[in-house]
Design a protein around this motif. Structure first.
Motif, PDB file in Angstrom:
ATOM      1  N   GLU A  78      44.379  -6.843  38.780  1.00 31.34           N
ATOM      2  CA  GLU A  78      44.930  -5.870  37.842  1.00 31.34           C
ATOM      3  C   GLU A  78      45.797  -4.815  38.525  1.00 31.34           C
ATOM      4  O   GLU A  78      45.645  -4.530  39.716  1.00 31.34           O
ATOM      5  CB  GLU A  78      43.803  -5.195  37.064  1.00 31.34           C
ATOM      6  CG  GLU A  78      43.157  -6.142  36.060  1.00 31.34           C
ATOM      7  CD  GLU A  78      42.066  -5.489  35.252  1.00 31.34           C
ATOM      8  OE1 GLU A  78      41.888  -5.881  34.087  1.00 31.34           O
ATOM      9  OE2 GLU A  78      41.376  -4.580  35.779  1.00 31.34           O
ATOM     10  N   ALA A  79      46.661  -4.220  37.704  1.00 29.46           N
ATOM     11  CA  ALA A  79      47.607  -3.206  38.158  1.00 29.46           C
ATOM     12  C   ALA A  79      47.309  -1.877  37.475  1.00 29.46           C
ATOM     13  O   ALA A  79      46.584  -1.812  36.477  1.00 29.46           O
ATOM     14  CB  ALA A  79      49.036  -3.645  37.857  1.00 29.46           C
ATOM     15  N   VAL A  80      47.904  -0.818  38.017  1.00 28.44           N
ATOM     16  CA  VAL A  80      47.718   0.537  37.513  1.00 28.44           C
ATOM     17  C   VAL A  80      49.052   1.055  36.991  1.00 28.44           C
ATOM     18  O   VAL A  80      50.044   1.091  37.731  1.00 28.44           O
ATOM     19  CB  VAL A  80      47.200   1.481  38.617  1.00 28.44           C
ATOM     20  CG1 VAL A  80      47.055   2.897  38.085  1.00 28.44           C
ATOM     21  CG2 VAL A  80      45.875   0.977  39.177  1.00 28.44           C
ATOM     22  N   ILE A  81      49.083   1.461  35.742  1.00 23.96           N
ATOM     23  CA  ILE A  81      50.254   2.116  35.167  1.00 23.96           C
ATOM     24  C   ILE A  81      50.140   3.609  35.450  1.00 23.96           C
ATOM     25  O   ILE A  81      49.105   4.230  35.194  1.00 23.96           O
ATOM     26  CB  ILE A  81      50.340   1.866  33.656  1.00 23.96           C
ATOM     27  CG1 ILE A  81      50.503   0.369  33.368  1.00 23.96           C
ATOM     28  CG2 ILE A  81      51.486   2.654  33.032  1.00 23.96           C
ATOM     29  CD1 ILE A  81      50.391   0.006  31.891  1.00 23.96           C
ATOM     30  N   CYS A  82      51.211   4.200  35.987  1.00 23.01           N
ATOM     31  CA  CYS A  82      51.195   5.634  36.293  1.00 23.01           C
ATOM     32  C   CYS A  82      52.609   6.177  36.169  1.00 23.01           C
ATOM     33  O   CYS A  82      53.588   5.427  36.185  1.00 23.01           O
ATOM     34  CB  CYS A  82      50.654   5.887  37.696  1.00 23.01           C
ATOM     35  SG  CYS A  82      51.634   5.153  39.034  1.00 23.01           S
ATOM     36  N   ALA A  83      52.726   7.483  36.032  1.00 19.20           N
ATOM     37  CA  ALA A  83      54.038   8.115  36.108  1.00 19.20           C
ATOM     38  C   ALA A  83      54.616   7.886  37.497  1.00 19.20           C
ATOM     39  O   ALA A  83      53.882   7.863  38.493  1.00 19.20           O
ATOM     40  CB  ALA A  83      53.914   9.610  35.823  1.00 19.20           C
ATOM     41  N   GLU A 129      50.146 -15.485  34.043  1.00 21.92           N
ATOM     42  CA  GLU A 129      49.486 -15.481  35.347  1.00 21.92           C
ATOM     43  C   GLU A 129      50.421 -15.141  36.504  1.00 21.92           C
ATOM     44  O   GLU A 129      49.967 -14.894  37.627  1.00 21.92           O
ATOM     45  CB  GLU A 129      48.852 -16.840  35.616  1.00 21.92           C
ATOM     46  CG  GLU A 129      49.856 -17.976  35.765  1.00 21.92           C
ATOM     47  CD  GLU A 129      49.181 -19.333  35.794  1.00 21.92           C
ATOM     48  OE1 GLU A 129      49.371 -20.050  36.789  1.00 21.92           O
ATOM     49  OE2 GLU A 129      48.468 -19.651  34.831  1.00 21.92           O
ATOM     50  N   HIS A 130      51.724 -15.091  36.251  1.00 26.42           N
ATOM     51  CA  HIS A 130      52.675 -14.732  37.302  1.00 26.42           C
ATOM     52  C   HIS A 130      52.791 -13.225  37.491  1.00 26.42           C
ATOM     53  O   HIS A 130      53.447 -12.770  38.432  1.00 26.42           O
ATOM     54  CB  HIS A 130      54.055 -15.315  36.978  1.00 26.42           C
ATOM     55  CG  HIS A 130      54.073 -16.810  36.924  1.00 26.42           C
ATOM     56  ND1 HIS A 130      54.070 -17.599  38.051  1.00 26.42           N
ATOM     57  CD2 HIS A 130      54.063 -17.658  35.864  1.00 26.42           C
ATOM     58  CE1 HIS A 130      54.076 -18.871  37.699  1.00 26.42           C
ATOM     59  NE2 HIS A 130      54.069 -18.944  36.375  1.00 26.42           N
ATOM     60  N   PHE A 131      52.194 -12.451  36.606  1.00 32.07           N
ATOM     61  CA  PHE A 131      52.310 -10.995  36.638  1.00 32.07           C
ATOM     62  C   PHE A 131      50.957 -10.362  36.941  1.00 32.07           C
ATOM     63  O   PHE A 131      49.918 -10.807  36.424  1.00 32.07           O
ATOM     64  CB  PHE A 131      52.804 -10.450  35.285  1.00 32.07           C
ATOM     65  CG  PHE A 131      54.230 -10.808  34.956  1.00 32.07           C
ATOM     66  CD1 PHE A 131      55.275  -9.942  35.250  1.00 32.07           C
ATOM     67  CD2 PHE A 131      54.529 -12.021  34.356  1.00 32.07           C
ATOM     68  CE1 PHE A 131      56.576 -10.275  34.950  1.00 32.07           C
ATOM     69  CE2 PHE A 131      55.831 -12.367  34.050  1.00 32.07           C
ATOM     70  CZ  PHE A 131      56.869 -11.487  34.345  1.00 32.07           C
ATOM     71  N   ALA A 132      50.984  -9.300  37.752  1.00 31.52           N
ATOM     72  CA  ALA A 132      49.791  -8.466  37.860  1.00 31.52           C
ATOM     73  C   ALA A 132      49.505  -7.889  36.480  1.00 31.52           C
ATOM     74  O   ALA A 132      50.402  -7.380  35.810  1.00 31.52           O
ATOM     75  CB  ALA A 132      50.017  -7.344  38.867  1.00 31.52           C
ATOM     76  N   GLN A 133      48.240  -7.965  36.057  1.00 34.52           N
ATOM     77  CA  GLN A 133      47.891  -7.574  34.701  1.00 34.52           C
ATOM     78  C   GLN A 133      47.521  -6.093  34.623  1.00 34.52           C
ATOM     79  O   GLN A 133      46.614  -5.637  35.335  1.00 34.52           O
ATOM     80  CB  GLN A 133      46.710  -8.421  34.212  1.00 34.52           C
ATOM     81  CG  GLN A 133      47.027  -9.904  34.110  1.00 34.52           C
ATOM     82  CD  GLN A 133      48.113 -10.189  33.078  1.00 34.52           C
ATOM     83  OE1 GLN A 133      47.888 -10.025  31.880  1.00 34.52           O
ATOM     84  NE2 GLN A 133      49.289 -10.611  33.543  1.00 34.52           N
ATOM     85  N   PRO A 134      48.212  -5.318  33.784  1.00 35.04           N
ATOM     86  CA  PRO A 134      47.849  -3.912  33.649  1.00 35.04           C
ATOM     87  C   PRO A 134      46.395  -3.773  33.212  1.00 35.04           C
ATOM     88  O   PRO A 134      45.979  -4.371  32.206  1.00 35.04           O
ATOM     89  CB  PRO A 134      48.810  -3.397  32.570  1.00 35.04           C
ATOM     90  CG  PRO A 134      49.964  -4.352  32.587  1.00 35.04           C
ATOM     91  CD  PRO A 134      49.368  -5.683  32.928  1.00 35.04           C
ATOM     92  N   GLY A 135      45.636  -2.992  33.964  1.00 36.78           N
ATOM     93  CA  GLY A 135      44.228  -2.806  33.631  1.00 36.78           C
ATOM     94  C   GLY A 135      43.820  -1.359  33.508  1.00 36.78           C
ATOM     95  O   GLY A 135      42.860  -1.035  32.812  1.00 36.78           O
ATOM     96  N   VAL A 136      44.555  -0.472  34.201  1.00 38.19           N
ATOM     97  CA  VAL A 136      44.201   0.943  34.236  1.00 38.19           C
ATOM     98  C   VAL A 136      45.459   1.779  34.025  1.00 38.19           C
ATOM     99  O   VAL A 136      46.533   1.434  34.524  1.00 38.19           O
ATOM    100  CB  VAL A 136      43.549   1.318  35.593  1.00 38.19           C
ATOM    101  CG1 VAL A 136      43.334   2.821  35.699  1.00 38.19           C
ATOM    102  CG2 VAL A 136      42.229   0.577  35.768  1.00 38.19           C
TER     103      VAL A 136
END
Length: 339
Positions: A78-83, A129-136
């Motif tokens: 998973e990936a992290v969405i942030c400013a 599945e080719h993308f890191a999945q936004p999790g946080v």
């Protein structure tokens, strides 16, 4: 020559006298190490009660708190969405990526604040599945630009994230300043997050931060991950004693409110100087101003502060718990003289 007050960072300030007294009071006799002491028991219980939290853990620095907090919320893909201005993205030497193997998905946010719409724009590729999945989603309160999310804005983000199977991490290095500005409780801020940090170091402590776990079920792994990530200190009583002092009679709020007031005084004084432009609302203890680079160079001969954006001629001035009105007025006079 009298030493001038630094406006470079609230990290430049010393420790609050009450914090130093608490450390000295704890420095009596022996105590069991690694948090199995009465100071840690009292401080973490007080933090749980203050935040209405499931768990509270003490750590040593803000980056460590951020990495530990994110590690509780992320699965390995998973990936992290942030400013894009977030501290985890700009000022932590890639710590989340290096230590957690996550990907940070930065979002342009001119005032440092995310919105549900901005978050939604980063959800492309979910299920591929080719993308890191936004999790946080990671938000900062107050933000790196000194702006604050209102409680309504936080609740909208929390509702959107939880409806979208996203967890919320709140970087609260300056959470005290946000609570003072909003005139709300720490618990009201915390209810919008799954995990958050509560900064002490920028508010009169010495290497003392807390990680607050709100969601039940997330706390079980936290002690092991804290140790693994080198954030478990042996002489924990000295960290705990500091939070005991900060929580006593809401010292944390009084100190943050004072720093905020000094920032407002500085902004008002500087804004009256021809050629100085305040570029962000003054909501916490930061002042961002645009001034001629020649004036910046003159000021920096005698005063310490940070050039935030050299291309846009924007500087950052920070107030702290021990900034005085005389400090501010002397600096404003210097700004006026430089212009």
């Amino acid at each position: 020559m009298t030493q001038r007050k630094s406006f470079g960072s609230d990290n430049h300030a010393g420790a609050h006298p009450a914090v130093l007294r608490a450390i000295m009071d704890a420095n009596s006799g022996d105590a069991v190490a690694y948090g199995a002491d009465q100071w840690t028991e009292r401080a973490t219980a007080a933090l749980r009660d203050t935040f209405r939290a499931d768990e509270a853990l003490l750590v040593l620095n803000g980056s460590g708190a951020n990495v530990l907090g994110l590690s509780l919320l992320l699965r390995r893909h998973e990936a992290v969405i942030c400013a894009d201005s977030a501290h985890i993205n700009t000022d932590e030497c890639g710590a989340p990526e290096r230590l957690l193997g996550t990907k940070l998905l930065g979002v342009p946010a001119p005032d440092g604040k995310l919105t549900p719409e901005l978050i939604a724009g980063r959800l492309v590729g979910r299920g591929d599945e080719h993308f890191a999945q936004p999790g946080v989603v990671a938000i900062t309160q107050s933000t790196e630009f000194g702006t604050c999310y209102s409680l309504a804005e936080l609740r909208k983000i929390a509702d959107f994230c939880h409806a979208s199977d996203l967890r919320v991490y709140l970087d609260g290095a300056r959470l005290a300043n946000a609570a003072a500005y909003l005139e709300c409780s720490l618990a009201e801020l915390a209810e919008c997050a799954d995990v958050l940090s509560f900064g002490g170091t920028k508010n009169g402590a010495i290497g003392a931060e807390a990680l607050i776990v709100m969601s039940s079920g997330l706390a079980a792994d936290a002690p092991y991950l804290r140790k693994q990530q080198t954030q478990l200190t042996s002489k924990m009583r000295f960290v705990a004693a500091q939070f005991g002092a900060l929580l006593q009679d809401d010292l944390w709020r009084a100190s943050a409110a004072h720093a905020n007031a000094m920032a407002r005084r500085l902004a008002a004084g500087a804004a009256a100087v021809p050629g100085v432009e305040i570029v962000h609302p003054i909501q916490a203890n930061a002042v961002f101003a645009r001034l001629d680079p020649r004036h910046t160079a003159v000021l920096q001969h005698d005063w310490l502060f940070h050039v935030w954006d050299e291309q846009k001629s924007v500087v950052r001035w920070m107030a702290a718990f021990d900034t005085t009105e005389a400090d501010v007025d002397a600096f404003v006079a210097a700004i006026r003289s430089s212009a």
